[in-house]
Design a protein around this motif. Structure first.
Motif: not given
Length: 207
Positions: A110, A113, A145
């Motif tokens: 990922h 993310k 993030y």
């Protein structure tokens, strides 16, 4: 609520130390291994529920949770960057080896993310940010993030406790009424079945 309990909660939730404790809990929960022992999410939900009862301010609870979550992730990232290889070798020989491997695979699948997703999956939370540091994820990208995930987490969990308690306070009389009707209906059905069996005589010849 009992008067003594109300007074105790008022004292505990009225000072800055209360919000500092929430921030510290959120911070520690994001650390490698240690975070597995700290129920930061439960505490944040509980703090939101207390705010719904007038003990503490929801906005300050959310801000404290956000700040603690973001700082904890940044600290864990730094730990991974400085001692990632040495610590990973130790983890590989410990009972946490499976979590470390899952975090590595999760990040590989990922990318950035994974920081958003792992924030809401407790066991992996501290391991994914550590892996990011160990693999030298660009600091700017990591900060972007992890800030987003910390802001969401710090808002959602206290708000869930706040709204959950408010909703329950508004609906539980209706819920209790429905439960009472259901119980009454069950009793009536059992009584009717009992009467039907009592009035039925297997030895009687069919009509």
């Amino acid at each position: 609520m009992e008067t003594w309990l109300t007074d105790l909660l008022t004292q505990l939730t009225s000072g800055p130390h209360y919000y500092g404790l929430i921030a510290l809990t959120a911070l520690v929960e994001g650390l490698l291994v240690i975070g597995l022992l700290v129920p930061g999410s439960v505490i944040c939900v509980s703090a939101g529920a207390l705010a719904a009862q007038g003990h503490g301010q929801l906005a300050l609870v959310c801000l404290a949770a956000m700040a603690g979550a973001i700082v904890g992730d940044l600290l864990n990232y730094a730990i991974g960057g400085r001692g990632g290889q040495r610590i990973s070798q130790w983890l590989a020989r410990s009972r946490h080896a499976r979590l470390l491997r899952r975090a590595e695979l999760f990040f590989a699948a990922h990318g950035g993310k994974s920081l958003l997703l792992a924030r809401f999956f407790g066991p992996l939370r501290g391991f994914v940010t550590f892996v990011c540091g160990g693999l030298q994820m660009p600091p700017g990208r990591f900060a972007l993030y992890t800030t987003g995930s910390g802001l969401l987490w710090g808002l959602i969990y206290p708000a869930a406790g706040y709204l959950g308690l408010r909703t329950w306070q508004q609906t539980h009389p209706a819920v209790l009424s429905l439960a009472g009707l259901a119980l009454a209906g069950l009793i009536l059905a059992l009584w009717w079945r009992y009467r039907s069996r009592r009035n039925h005589h297997p030895s009687d010849p069919p009509a």
